[in-house]
Motif scaffolding. Structure first.
Motif, mmCIF file in Angstrom:
data_model
loop_
_atom_site.group_PDB
_atom_site.id
_atom_site.type_symbol
_atom_site.label_atom_id
_atom_site.label_comp_id
_atom_site.label_asym_id
_atom_site.label_seq_id
_atom_site.Cartn_x
_atom_site.Cartn_y
_atom_site.Cartn_z
ATOM 1 N N MET A 1 0.838 -1.208 0.000
ATOM 2 C CA MET A 1 0.000 0.000 0.000
ATOM 3 C C MET A 1 0.875 1.260 0.000
ATOM 4 N N GLU A 2 1.852 1.253 0.912
ATOM 5 C CA GLU A 2 2.735 2.414 1.019
ATOM 6 C C GLU A 2 3.552 2.595 -0.260
ATOM 7 N N ALA A 3 3.971 1.471 -0.838
ATOM 8 C CA ALA A 3 4.744 1.528 -2.090
ATOM 9 C C ALA A 3 3.884 2.110 -3.210
ATOM 10 N N ILE A 4 2.640 1.680 -3.287
ATOM 11 C CA ILE A 4 1.740 2.221 -4.324
ATOM 12 C C ILE A 4 1.531 3.718 -4.121
ATOM 13 N N GLU A 5 1.368 4.137 -2.872
ATOM 14 C CA GLU A 5 1.188 5.570 -2.601
ATOM 15 C C GLU A 5 2.395 6.354 -3.112
ATOM 16 N N LYS A 6 3.594 5.805 -2.910
ATOM 17 C CA LYS A 6 4.795 6.503 -3.395
ATOM 18 C C LYS A 6 4.797 6.604 -4.917
ATOM 19 N N VAL A 7 4.431 5.515 -5.589
ATOM 20 C CA VAL A 7 4.393 5.575 -7.058
ATOM 21 C C VAL A 7 3.338 6.591 -7.521
ATOM 22 N N LEU A 8 2.189 6.632 -6.829
ATOM 23 C CA LEU A 8 1.153 7.593 -7.232
ATOM 24 C C LEU A 8 1.641 9.039 -7.036
ATOM 25 N N THR A 9 2.428 9.269 -5.991
ATOM 26 C CA THR A 9 3.017 10.606 -5.804
ATOM 27 C C THR A 9 3.955 10.940 -6.972
ATOM 28 N N PHE A 10 4.749 9.955 -7.392
ATOM 29 C CA PHE A 10 5.621 10.117 -8.565
ATOM 30 C C PHE A 10 4.786 10.431 -9.810
ATOM 31 N N ILE A 11 3.699 9.670 -9.998
ATOM 32 C CA ILE A 11 2.850 9.846 -11.187
ATOM 33 C C ILE A 11 2.251 11.256 -11.227
ATOM 34 N N VAL A 12 1.894 11.778 -10.066
ATOM 35 C CA VAL A 12 1.361 13.152 -10.017
ATOM 36 C C VAL A 12 2.493 14.163 -10.239
ATOM 37 N N GLU A 13 3.654 13.914 -9.674
ATOM 38 C CA GLU A 13 4.771 14.860 -9.801
ATOM 39 C C GLU A 13 5.215 15.022 -11.256
ATOM 40 N N ILE A 14 5.272 13.893 -11.996
ATOM 41 C CA ILE A 14 5.769 13.981 -13.377
ATOM 42 C C ILE A 14 4.768 14.658 -14.314
ATOM 43 N N GLU A 15 3.543 14.934 -13.832
ATOM 44 C CA GLU A 15 2.604 15.749 -14.623
ATOM 45 C C GLU A 15 3.281 17.051 -15.063
ATOM 46 N N LYS A 16 4.229 17.515 -14.229
ATOM 47 C CA LYS A 16 4.864 18.813 -14.507
ATOM 48 C C LYS A 16 5.638 18.825 -15.826
ATOM 49 N N LEU A 17 6.002 17.638 -16.337
ATOM 50 C CA LEU A 17 6.712 17.620 -17.618
ATOM 51 C C LEU A 17 5.804 18.110 -18.757
ATOM 52 N N LYS A 18 4.468 18.016 -18.526
ATOM 53 C CA LYS A 18 3.515 18.510 -19.528
ATOM 54 C C LYS A 18 3.522 20.032 -19.607
ATOM 55 N N ASP A 19 4.198 20.653 -18.649
ATOM 56 C CA ASP A 19 4.271 22.115 -18.611
ATOM 57 C C ASP A 19 5.680 22.636 -18.938
ATOM 58 N N VAL A 20 6.561 21.751 -19.400
ATOM 59 C CA VAL A 20 7.908 22.185 -19.793
ATOM 60 C C VAL A 20 7.900 22.454 -21.300
ATOM 61 N N GLN A 21 8.083 23.699 -21.674
ATOM 62 C CA GLN A 21 7.977 24.083 -23.076
ATOM 63 C C GLN A 21 9.285 23.862 -23.814
ATOM 64 N N ARG A 22 9.196 23.256 -24.996
ATOM 65 C CA ARG A 22 10.356 23.047 -25.857
ATOM 66 C C ARG A 22 10.464 24.183 -26.884
ATOM 67 N N ASN A 23 11.421 24.044 -27.788
ATOM 68 C CA ASN A 23 11.712 25.152 -28.703
ATOM 69 C C ASN A 23 11.133 25.015 -30.107
ATOM 70 N N THR A 24 10.377 23.927 -30.352
ATOM 71 C CA THR A 24 9.755 23.787 -31.670
ATOM 72 C C THR A 24 8.263 23.534 -31.517
ATOM 73 N N LYS A 25 7.528 23.779 -32.613
ATOM 74 C CA LYS A 25 6.076 23.569 -32.642
ATOM 75 C C LYS A 25 5.778 22.280 -33.408
#
Lengths: 192, 192
Positions: A1-25
């Motif tokens: 249970m605790e291990a799954i909670e940690k992975v879910l925290t990771f899954i929420v944290e990496i959402e931030k990569l959707k907000d990292v803008q690159r240099n091409t369209k």
């Protein structure tokens, strides 16, 4: 249970990569690409192109590398490939990937840090191919998008040919095709 | 050369998945998610959660399934999971995935169509786990985002529990953790 909670925290944290803008369209879009959708795109590109690698590669490892290769950008941001990579940015990326992977339970993050480091170093067949593929979509974005990023950042054809010939280290035949497309872009005046 | 050109055409065509809007917003972002970044997110989620699958799975096959699972949406668009899936939408998705995969050289597309169909059918351990993972991020988006999509579409707690209990077919322990989070969301009044 605790291990799954940690992975879910990771899954929420990496959402931030959707907000990292690159240099091409992306082709056909007016907005800039983000590093999460880019990561998907290079995974699928690698999957469909791996038979053209110079050396035999383990495509499953290549895909895992490409799934995680940009996670360090959550803290460090994206850097255009034509900028010299400073030691400070590299340090920030390493700290970033370590922070993100440390959210995972037990020692799970260690193996992925080793894989990330292998990609960064580019010293194995899998990493050489993964790095080659990582370079292809931004070229296609520029070729199909009137060289928007080259023009915006004042990138010369000499820089484009010089930096991207590294694609040949992963796949000579892919670089040969891409070089042809870049030469056409020069002929059409979208790369100068 | 000709085969590489075909793959590059495919790589450019699938850019369109970056423009397919889904029904939830990534945690912390004000905009809706697109199906390309979602595909990356579920691949990485599956990679980090596969040890919690009910049955042994081949994570490399699961990742390939999830890389391609939404490609049919380029032509058909995304449908919210709470809407009944009509035969017309399903037909459009099948035609869509076939069109996209037919861009690939030789018979490459055939194997991926078979894999896509396995995912859709959900009859194997790999597909059951992949489908379970596909359901997790939209729940996290709502839980961390004041139930925005549930509220917008008038989705009741009964619908949320009923539709998402299918997560248990892939991972009972993951569903147990997610059910707990949904119960908290009910207690907090963000799911009614």
């Amino acid at each position: 249970m605790e291990a799954i909670e940690k992975v879910l925290t990771f899954i929420v944290e990496i959402e931030k990569l959707k907000d990292v803008q690159r240099n091409t369209k992306p082709v056909g879009l007016e907005r800039y690409e983000n590093s999460a959708e880019h990561s998907w795109h290079v995974c699928l590109s690698a999957l469909m192109l791996h038979s053209f690698s110079n050396e035999a590669v383990n495509i499953d490892r290549v895909i895992k590398m490409l799934l995680i290769h940009d996670l360090g950008e959550i803290d460090a941001g994206d850097t255009i490939v034509y900028a010299s990579e400073t030691a400070a940015v590299k340090k920030e990326e390493i700290a970033g990937i370590q922070r993100i992977l440390s959210l995972l339970p037990d020692d799970m993050g260690n193996d992925f840090f080793t894989l990330w480091h292998e990609f960064e170093s580019g010293d194995t067949a899998d990493a050489r191919f993964a790095k080659a593929i990582d370079r292809v979509p931004p070229l296609l974005h520029n070729i199909h998008g009137d060289g928007h990023s080259w023009k915006k950042h004042g990138i010369s054809k000499e820089q484009v040919f010089s930096v991207n010939q590294r694609i040949g280290q992963g796949s000579e035949v892919l670089w040969s095709v891409m070089r042809g497309k870049l030469e056409e872009a020069v002929d059409q005046g979208i790369l100068e």
